[in-house]
Design an enzyme around this catalytic site. Structure first.
Site, short mmCIF file in Angstrom:
data_model
loop_
_atom_site.label_atom_id
_atom_site.label_comp_id
_atom_site.label_asym_id
_atom_site.label_seq_id
_atom_site.Cartn_x
_atom_site.Cartn_y
_atom_site.Cartn_z
N ASP A 82 -2.47 -11.35 -18.45
CA ASP A 82 -1.37 -10.86 -17.62
C ASP A 82 -1.33 -11.68 -16.34
OD1 ASP A 82 0.58 -9.36 -16.40
OD2 ASP A 82 -0.77 -7.72 -15.82
N ASP A 107 1.45 -6.20 -14.40
CA ASP A 107 2.07 -5.03 -15.02
C ASP A 107 1.23 -4.47 -16.19
OD1 ASP A 107 2.49 -6.88 -16.99
OD2 ASP A 107 4.66 -6.58 -17.16
N ASP A 130 1.48 -12.05 -20.67
CA ASP A 130 2.79 -12.72 -20.62
C ASP A 130 2.64 -14.23 -20.78
OD1 ASP A 130 1.89 -13.58 -18.04
OD2 ASP A 130 2.58 -11.65 -17.21
N ASP A 184 6.09 -17.01 -34.23
CA ASP A 184 6.16 -15.99 -35.27
C ASP A 184 7.63 -15.84 -35.65
OD1 ASP A 184 5.31 -13.61 -36.81
OD2 ASP A 184 3.63 -13.62 -35.41
N ASP A 238 6.46 -13.73 -40.97
CA ASP A 238 6.07 -12.34 -41.16
C ASP A 238 6.53 -11.82 -42.53
OD1 ASP A 238 5.01 -10.06 -39.45
OD2 ASP A 238 6.91 -9.18 -40.11
N GLU A 242 3.10 -15.06 -44.38
CA GLU A 242 2.28 -13.86 -44.58
C GLU A 242 2.75 -13.21 -45.87
OE1 GLU A 242 1.06 -9.71 -42.32
OE2 GLU A 242 3.14 -10.34 -42.46
N HIS A 281 -4.12 -9.77 -35.63
CA HIS A 281 -3.70 -8.60 -34.85
C HIS A 281 -3.51 -7.36 -35.73
CE1 HIS A 281 -0.12 -10.13 -36.65
NE2 HIS A 281 0.54 -9.04 -36.29
N ASP A 282 -3.59 -7.51 -37.05
CA ASP A 282 -3.43 -6.37 -37.97
C ASP A 282 -4.76 -5.91 -38.58
OD1 ASP A 282 -0.65 -6.40 -37.71
OD2 ASP A 282 -0.42 -7.81 -39.37
C1 GLC Z 1 3.39 -7.99 -40.36
C2 GLC Z 1 2.86 -8.08 -38.96
C3 GLC Z 1 2.57 -6.70 -38.47
C4 GLC Z 1 3.87 -5.93 -38.46
C5 GLC Z 1 4.58 -5.99 -39.81
C6 GLC Z 1 6.02 -5.62 -39.66
O1 GLC Z 1 2.47 -7.49 -41.25
O2 GLC Z 1 1.75 -8.91 -38.92
O3 GLC Z 1 1.97 -6.67 -37.21
O4 GLC Z 1 3.63 -4.60 -38.13
O5 GLC Z 1 4.58 -7.27 -40.38
O6 GLC Z 1 6.72 -6.63 -38.98
#
Ligand code: GLC
Length: 571
Positions: free
Chosen positions: A26, A30, A34, A103, A210, A268, A342-343
């Site tokens: 950050d 906030d 960013d 992304d 994605d 993905e 991140h998932d």
């Molecule tokens: C992908 C992303 C995930 C998101 C999902 C819907 O799996 O990595 O974070 O929630 O798609 O966009």
């Protein structure tokens, strides 16, 4: 010499680093990371030696799913900065030899995207840009169970949302604020390609796509099979890998010029098989550079597709799965390599041992194993520090829509709250989303404000400042792994062979290119292990390249000890 490396395949020898912008740095107090914050940390990434930065979404978004619900593809959300900040990040990254991958979330938009707002009107020319359907035959529109199919969204509850105005439903495989785009409509596809060309024109170096294998849906949407004890069928199973997937990917590649411009494209693909991945990544077909498989991250769950139904994961199963993908894409196609993102929960907590005694060694050894496979490795922010899962104790501490909805629905179905909390502790996405730990100060140097998600209390010990200062840290181990990939063609192109497939503790394999050979010996357990000399090449004449426990030799390995050996020439 990189014998097989064409200039447009530069991504084969690069390490990709994923930044989750909300949680990286950050700059304005906030409590949310960013773009200027990311730019301010580029020297750290350059020191680590990464070649590519993948930026999770920074587009305008109502943030229902932290930016994976986009309302304007051509602007930056004010939370993260503005387009000028993005241009600065891009220029500063390029100045350091780091490429930038965006992304690309085009299976769905936000319900606040102007396309969807327009589409809500049944007479609008954009009505067909999304999946609108009437209620199930004979059912009362809007009544319980009247949805067009029995699909459950990935974030719990029906995958169809009723819209009173038109008396119809729209499809959302994820949250109801993420309506699925209808890729059957050529105007939708052209609008997406146009937007992608706009980003390429701005100078980005590729896209992480994605859930891209959901863009083609099966013709005739039909009910799915409901798992025992449940009332809905996971939508994923019914909508993934539709008949026009290859056609759409080829068209996108051609129209955007992905291959022509030498861009990295990684799709993905939850639920993708090896055969599908081979086709998609076959360079002759002109689809994608590589895909993210989910097979290895679905191994620690019970059969049936429920990620919250935890199961043990024996080492032979895990290494066997990676070896299958190595073999399957050995001649045609290309692997991506990842432990977390991140998932997913934190790698060291999931596949390693995050106790104080073994955290550092197991984080290094997991890094060695992954980066010495053939493919492009992905490092998720903080993985290079051995960051761990977050010790959440109460559901009120979670922010992720997936976790909150799952808790609500599972408890309503009668699952005991302790059981749900244990599954969230192991698999919840917020584990990986706590702020990056830069130093030992109050909020780990992430923000001067109130962080949007709490900092892991282990930041006093686990932080970048300490790691950079310590030559024996996980950070420097990852830095050495990236350097090996840059320096040694055998790391990039060498053939892979798994040794000791049934060994419950040791992960061992070779990589061979011409007369150059590497051997990886990795004890992936918290007990010492030993290897039978008959099972591995004779270490005579081998040079140790990278180790976790100094220059020990012999075939006895301490807990989480790993070594990479190299033979050159006639060795
Ligand atoms: C992908 C992303 C995930 C998101 C999902 C819907 O799996 O990595 O974070 O929630 O798609 O966009």
């Amino acid at each position: 010499m990189h014998s097989e490396l064409r200039p447009q395949d530069w991504w084969r020898s690069a390490v990709v680093y994923q930044v989750y912008p909300r949680s990286f740095q950050d700059s304005d107090g906030d409590g949310v990371g960013d773009l200027p914050g990311i730019t301010s940390r580029l020297d750290y990434l350059a020191e680590l030696g990464i070649g590519v930065l993948w930026l999770s979404p920074v587009y305008r978004s109502p943030m229902d799913d932290n930016g994976y619900d986009i309302s304007d593809y051509r602007d930056v959300d004010p939370l993260f900065g503005n387009l000028a900040d993005l241009d600065t990040l891009l220029a500063e990254a390029h100045a350091r030899g780091i490429r930038l991958v965006m992304d690309l979330v085009v299976n769905h938009t936000s319900d606040e995207h102007p396309w969807f707002v327009e589409s809500r009107d049944p007479r609008s020319p954009k009505r067909d840009w999304y999946w609108w359907r009437p209620a199930r035959e004979g059912a009362d529109p809007g009544a319980p169970g009247a949805e067009p199919t029995n699909w459950e969204s990935a974030f719990s509850g029906p995958a169809w949302e009723y819209d009173e105005r038109s008396g119809e439903y729209y499809l959302h495989v994820f949250s109801r604020k993420q309506p699925d785009l209808n890729w059957e409509n050529p105007e939708v596809r052209q609008a997406v390609y146009d937007m992608m060309r706009w980003w390429v024109g701005r100078g980005v170096d590729g896209f992480r796509m994605d859930v891209i294998n959901l863009i083609s849906k099966p013709s005739g949407l039909a009910d799915g099979v409901v798992p025992p004890g449940r009332s809905l069928a996971p939508a994923f199973g019914s909508v993934a890998n539709g008949p026009r997937l290859h056609e759409f990917l080829r068209e996108m590649n051609r129209e955007v010029g992905l291959d022509r411009a030498g861009l990295l494209s990684v799709g993905e693909m939850p639920g993708s098989t090896l055969a599908l991945a081979r086709d998609v990544t076959d360079p002759a077909r002109g689809e994608l550079s590589m895909v993210f498989t989910f097979e290895h991250v679905n191994l620690d769950q019970q059969p049936g597709g429920d990620k919250w139904a935890l199961a043990d994961l024996p080492l032979p199963v895990l290494k066997g799965n990676l070896a299958t993908w190595q073999r399957g894409l050995a001649e045609t196609g290309w692997n991506s390599l990842y432990w977390d993102n991140h998932d997913q929960p934190r790698a060291v907590s999931r596949f390693g041992d995050d106790s104080p005694e073994h955290r550092v060694a197991s984080a290094k050894t997991l890094g060695t194993v992954l980066h010495l496979h053939k493919g492009t490795p992905y490092v998720y922010q903080g993985e290079e520090l051995g960051m761990t899962n977050m010790p959440f104790t109460d559901i009120s501490q979670y922010r992720d829509i997936e976790a909150l909805h799952h808790y609500r629905d599972a408890v309503a179905r009668g699952v005991r709250p302790e059981v749900v909390m244990a599954a969230l502790a192991a698999k919840g996405r917020d584990n990986a989303r706590t702020p990056m730990q830069w130093d030992a100060t109050a909020d780990a140097g992430f923000t001067t404000g109130e962080p949007w998600l709490p900092v892991n209390p282990n930041k006093d010990e686990v932080n970048a400042e300490a790691a950079v200062a310590d030559p024996d840290s996980v950070f420097h181990h990852y830095r050495r792994l990236a350097a090996l990939r840059r320096d040694l063609p055998v790391v990039v192109d060498g053939g892979f062979e798994l040794l000791l497939p049934a060994d419950e503790q040791v992960w061992a394999f070779t990589r061979t290119l011409g007369d150059e050979r590497l051997l990886v010996l990795a004890n992936c357990s918290s007990r010492s292990a030993s290897v039978n000399p008959d099972d591995v090449p004779d270490l005579h004449g081998a040079e140790p390249l990278l180790t976790t426990h100094g220059d020990r030799d012999g075939l006895d390995l301490l807990a989480w000890e790993s070594r990479v050996y190299r033979w050159t020439g006639a060795g």
